[in-house]
Design an enzyme around this catalytic site. Structure first.
Site, PDB file in Angstrom:
ATOM      1  N   HIS A 203       0.598   5.695  -2.852  1.00  0.00           N
ATOM      2  CA  HIS A 203       0.662   7.112  -2.456  1.00  0.00           C
ATOM      3  C   HIS A 203       0.072   8.000  -3.541  1.00  0.00           C
ATOM      4  O   HIS A 203       0.579   8.061  -4.651  1.00  0.00           O
ATOM      5  CB  HIS A 203       2.070   7.600  -2.105  1.00  0.00           C
ATOM      6  CG  HIS A 203       2.000   8.704  -1.087  1.00  0.00           C
ATOM      7  ND1 HIS A 203       1.693   9.995  -1.431  1.00  0.00           N
ATOM      8  CD2 HIS A 203       2.119   8.704   0.265  1.00  0.00           C
ATOM      9  CE1 HIS A 203       1.646  10.736  -0.333  1.00  0.00           C
ATOM     10  NE2 HIS A 203       1.895   9.981   0.710  1.00  0.00           N
TER      11      HIS A 203
ATOM     12  N   ASN B 273      -6.042   1.863   2.950  1.00  0.00           N
ATOM     13  CA  ASN B 273      -5.409   2.537   4.081  1.00  0.00           C
ATOM     14  C   ASN B 273      -6.490   3.356   4.808  1.00  0.00           C
ATOM     15  O   ASN B 273      -7.101   4.249   4.222  1.00  0.00           O
ATOM     16  CB  ASN B 273      -4.282   3.445   3.554  1.00  0.00           C
ATOM     17  CG  ASN B 273      -3.568   4.171   4.677  1.00  0.00           C
ATOM     18  OD1 ASN B 273      -4.198   4.720   5.571  1.00  0.00           O
ATOM     19  ND2 ASN B 273      -2.265   4.190   4.632  1.00  0.00           N
TER      20      ASN B 273
ATOM     21  N   HIS C 192      -1.156   3.149   9.438  1.00  0.00           N
ATOM     22  CA  HIS C 192       0.164   3.685   9.808  1.00  0.00           C
ATOM     23  C   HIS C 192       0.104   4.189  11.248  1.00  0.00           C
ATOM     24  O   HIS C 192      -0.594   5.160  11.536  1.00  0.00           O
ATOM     25  CB  HIS C 192       0.507   4.820   8.831  1.00  0.00           C
ATOM     26  CG  HIS C 192       1.864   5.426   9.020  1.00  0.00           C
ATOM     27  ND1 HIS C 192       2.337   6.415   8.190  1.00  0.00           N
ATOM     28  CD2 HIS C 192       2.850   5.195   9.921  1.00  0.00           C
ATOM     29  CE1 HIS C 192       3.562   6.764   8.579  1.00  0.00           C
ATOM     30  NE2 HIS C 192       3.879   6.043   9.637  1.00  0.00           N
TER      31      HIS C 192
ATOM     32  N   ARG D  94       1.757   6.242  13.587  1.00  0.00           N
ATOM     33  CA  ARG D  94       2.832   7.253  13.614  1.00  0.00           C
ATOM     34  C   ARG D  94       3.292   7.500  15.041  1.00  0.00           C
ATOM     35  O   ARG D  94       2.534   7.319  15.987  1.00  0.00           O
ATOM     36  CB  ARG D  94       2.301   8.574  13.031  1.00  0.00           C
ATOM     37  CG  ARG D  94       2.336   8.613  11.521  1.00  0.00           C
ATOM     38  CD  ARG D  94       1.901   9.988  11.016  1.00  0.00           C
ATOM     39  NE  ARG D  94       2.163  10.113   9.603  1.00  0.00           N
ATOM     40  CZ  ARG D  94       3.274  10.636   9.089  1.00  0.00           C
ATOM     41  NH1 ARG D  94       4.216  11.136   9.867  1.00  0.00           N
ATOM     42  NH2 ARG D  94       3.448  10.696   7.793  1.00  0.00           N
TER      43      ARG D  94
ATOM     44  N   ARG E 223      -1.135  10.691  15.315  1.00  0.00           N
ATOM     45  CA  ARG E 223      -2.066  11.719  14.817  1.00  0.00           C
ATOM     46  C   ARG E 223      -3.347  11.111  14.245  1.00  0.00           C
ATOM     47  O   ARG E 223      -4.359  11.772  14.178  1.00  0.00           O
ATOM     48  CB  ARG E 223      -1.394  12.610  13.784  1.00  0.00           C
ATOM     49  CG  ARG E 223      -1.084  11.905  12.487  1.00  0.00           C
ATOM     50  CD  ARG E 223      -0.539  12.855  11.460  1.00  0.00           C
ATOM     51  NE  ARG E 223       0.778  13.340  11.794  1.00  0.00           N
ATOM     52  CZ  ARG E 223       1.634  13.844  10.892  1.00  0.00           C
ATOM     53  NH1 ARG E 223       1.266  13.945   9.621  1.00  0.00           N
ATOM     54  NH2 ARG E 223       2.818  14.261  11.237  1.00  0.00           N
TER      55      ARG E 223
ATOM     56  N   GLU F 136       2.037  -0.106   8.819  1.00  0.00           N
ATOM     57  CA  GLU F 136       3.085   0.820   8.398  1.00  0.00           C
ATOM     58  C   GLU F 136       3.706   1.460   9.623  1.00  0.00           C
ATOM     59  O   GLU F 136       2.976   1.904  10.526  1.00  0.00           O
ATOM     60  CB  GLU F 136       2.500   1.941   7.540  1.00  0.00           C
ATOM     61  CG  GLU F 136       2.096   1.518   6.165  1.00  0.00           C
ATOM     62  CD  GLU F 136       1.538   2.701   5.380  1.00  0.00           C
ATOM     63  OE1 GLU F 136       1.676   3.864   5.825  1.00  0.00           O
ATOM     64  OE2 GLU F 136       0.935   2.460   4.348  1.00  0.00           O
TER      65      GLU F 136
ATOM     66  N   GLU G  33       7.565  -1.439  -1.700  1.00  0.00           N
ATOM     67  CA  GLU G  33       6.414  -0.656  -2.164  1.00  0.00           C
ATOM     68  C   GLU G  33       6.972   0.600  -2.812  1.00  0.00           C
ATOM     69  O   GLU G  33       7.703   1.364  -2.181  1.00  0.00           O
ATOM     70  CB  GLU G  33       5.472  -0.315  -0.998  1.00  0.00           C
ATOM     71  CG  GLU G  33       4.288   0.518  -1.484  1.00  0.00           C
ATOM     72  CD  GLU G  33       3.176   0.667  -0.449  1.00  0.00           C
ATOM     73  OE1 GLU G  33       2.983  -0.249   0.377  1.00  0.00           O
ATOM     74  OE2 GLU G  33       2.508   1.713  -0.482  1.00  0.00           O
TER      75      GLU G  33
ATOM     76  N   HIS H 114      -7.170   7.886   7.490  1.00  0.00           N
ATOM     77  CA  HIS H 114      -7.909   9.144   7.549  1.00  0.00           C
ATOM     78  C   HIS H 114      -9.333   9.001   8.062  1.00  0.00           C
ATOM     79  O   HIS H 114      -9.998  10.004   8.325  1.00  0.00           O
ATOM     80  CB  HIS H 114      -7.803   9.880   6.216  1.00  0.00           C
ATOM     81  CG  HIS H 114      -6.376  10.249   5.960  1.00  0.00           C
ATOM     82  ND1 HIS H 114      -5.652  11.015   6.848  1.00  0.00           N
ATOM     83  CD2 HIS H 114      -5.503   9.909   4.976  1.00  0.00           C
ATOM     84  CE1 HIS H 114      -4.410  11.150   6.409  1.00  0.00           C
ATOM     85  NE2 HIS H 114      -4.305  10.480   5.277  1.00  0.00           N
TER      86      HIS H 114
ATOM     87  N   THR I 279       3.638  10.906   4.200  1.00  0.00           N
ATOM     88  CA  THR I 279       4.959  10.324   3.943  1.00  0.00           C
ATOM     89  C   THR I 279       5.482  10.862   2.617  1.00  0.00           C
ATOM     90  O   THR I 279       5.013  10.470   1.552  1.00  0.00           O
ATOM     91  CB  THR I 279       4.850   8.783   3.918  1.00  0.00           C
ATOM     92  OG1 THR I 279       4.094   8.392   5.066  1.00  0.00           O
ATOM     93  CG2 THR I 279       6.208   8.139   3.970  1.00  0.00           C
TER      94      THR I 279
HETATM   95  N1  PXP Z   1       1.567   3.420   1.111  1.00  0.00           N
HETATM   96  C1  PXP Z   1       2.331   3.991   2.064  1.00  0.00           C
HETATM   97  C2  PXP Z   1       3.597   3.301   2.457  1.00  0.00           C
HETATM   98  C3  PXP Z   1       1.938   5.187   2.696  1.00  0.00           C
HETATM   99  O1  PXP Z   1       2.711   5.739   3.633  1.00  0.00           O
HETATM  100  C4  PXP Z   1       0.716   5.770   2.319  1.00  0.00           C
HETATM  101  C5  PXP Z   1       0.249   7.037   2.981  1.00  0.00           C
HETATM  102  O2  PXP Z   1       0.159   6.892   4.322  1.00  0.00           O
HETATM  103  C6  PXP Z   1      -0.065   5.131   1.348  1.00  0.00           C
HETATM  104  C7  PXP Z   1       0.398   3.966   0.738  1.00  0.00           C
HETATM  105  C8  PXP Z   1      -1.404   5.656   0.928  1.00  0.00           C
HETATM  106  O3  PXP Z   1      -1.283   6.923   0.364  1.00  0.00           O
HETATM  107  P1  PXP Z   1      -2.618   7.731   0.052  1.00  0.00           P
HETATM  108  O4  PXP Z   1      -3.288   7.986   1.372  1.00  0.00           O
HETATM  109  O5  PXP Z   1      -2.110   8.968  -0.594  1.00  0.00           O
HETATM  110  O6  PXP Z   1      -3.467   6.887  -0.845  1.00  0.00           O
END
Ligand code: PXP
Length: 254
Positions: free
Chosen positions: A199, A12, A48, A50, A54, A75, A156, A15, A106
C-alpha cells in the site's frame, strides 16, 4: 517464514481497469497489462474485486486466472458473495481486506481482533478450497497474534501510514511507522507466518522495506500504473524489481 531470498513482486492492476472504466469500453485491458507485467518480471498479479466493481470486474478475474502463468492474488472483502466467487475462480491466493464503500482506497488493515469470529469461517473455507489465505493487517502485535489464532498462513502488512509519513515529510512519524513494520514482520516471521507488505509503495519505499528479511512479497499498484504513463509498464516493473533487489542486497551486506 524467514526468507532473505529474492523478494517477490505482485503487480496490482486495479487502476488499469479504473482507466478502462472511465470510458466504459474495453481499453486499456487489465489482462494485457498482467501479461506484460509478468513478461517484465512480476512474480504475480494482484486484483481487488470490490463490492461496487469500481475497477476490476468478475470477468477480469476469470480472464486473469485463465490467462496468466503466475499466481493470482485475489483481494476481497469477507462477504458471502465474494467467497462464492473466489471458490469458483480458485486463485492461488486470497487476501482478505476491509472494504468501505465510501473510501478511495483500502484505508487500514482488517480488524482481526474484533472481527475474529466473522473472519474465521472465511479463512477455513478458503483454506479447505486449497487457496492460500492472507490477511491485510496493520503492523500490530495483536493483529499478528489474531492472524495466528485464525490459522492464516500469510499476513500482508499495511504500509500506507509509513508511506504517507514519508510523502508528507514527517520523518519522526516515518521512523516510528517503520519500526512498527520491522517489529511486526519480525514477530510474524518468528511465529511462522509468511509476511507480505503493500500500500502506497514507490521505488524508494520498496527499496527500504526490502531490507526487512521476513518480508517475502510486495504488492504494488497505484504507483507503478502511474509510472507506466511516463516510462511504460515493462520499464516501471523492471525498475521496481531493481529497487527491490538493491534493498535486499543491502540487507544481506549489512
Ligand atoms: N495490498 C493490498 C491488500 C491493497 O488493498 C492494495 C490497494 O488496493 C495494495 C496492496 C496496493 O496498494 P497501492 O495501489 O497503493 O500500491
Amino acid at each position: 517464514m524467514t526468507s532473505g531470498g529474492q523478494l517477490r513482486l505482485g503487480l496490482n492492476i486495479d487502476h488499469v481497469a479504473t482507466v478502462r472504466n472511465a470510458r466504459g469500453g474495453t481499453r486499456p485491458d487489465p489482462v494485457r497489462a498482467a501479461l506484460l507485467a509478468v513478461e517484465a518480471g512480476a512474480d504475480g498479479i494482484t486484483a481487488h474485486l470490490r463490492e461496487d466493481r469500481r475497477h476490476i470486474r468478475d470477468e477480469d478475474m476469470r480472464r486473469i486466472r485463465a490467462t496468466i502463468s503466475k499466481p493470482l492474488n485475489f483481494e476481497m472483502a469477507a462477504t458471502g458473495q465474494m467467497l462464492d466467487i473466489a471458490l469458483d475462480i480458485a486463485p492461488h491466493a486470497v487476501c482478505l481486506v476491509p472494504e468501505k464503500r465510501a473510501e478511495r482506497t483500502t484505508e487500514g488493515g482488517l480488524d482481526v481482533v474484533g472481527g475474529h469470529s466473522h473472519l474465521a469461517p472465511f479463512v477455513a473455507e478458503l483454506s479447505r478450497g486449497g487457496i492460500r489465505v492472507s490477511l491485510f493487517i496493520e503492523p500490530d502485535t495483536d493483529a499478528i497474534r489474531a492472524a495466528l489464532s485464525l490459522r492464516a498462513p500469510v499476513v500482508e502488512l499495511h504500509t500506507g501510514a509509513w508511506c504517507h509519513a514519508i510523502e508528507t515529510g514527517d520523518l519522526v512519524k516515518a521512523e516510528a511507522e517503520f519500526e512498527r513494520l520491522r517489529s511486526a514482520a519480525g514477530l510474524a516471521g518468528g511465529l511462522g507466518i509468511e509476511c507480505h507488505a503493500g500500500h502506497g509503495l514507490d521505488y524508494e519505499t520498496a527499496r527500504q522495506i526490502a531490507r526487512l528479511p521476513e518480508i517475502v512479497e510486495l504488492n504494488i499498484g497505484h504507483f507503478l500504473v502511474g509510472e507506466s504513463i511516463f516510462v511504460g509498464l515493462a520499464e516501471s516493473v523492471a525498475a521496481m524489481r531493481k529497487a527491490m533487489d538493491e534493498g535486499r542486497k543491502a540487507m544481506q551486506g549489512a
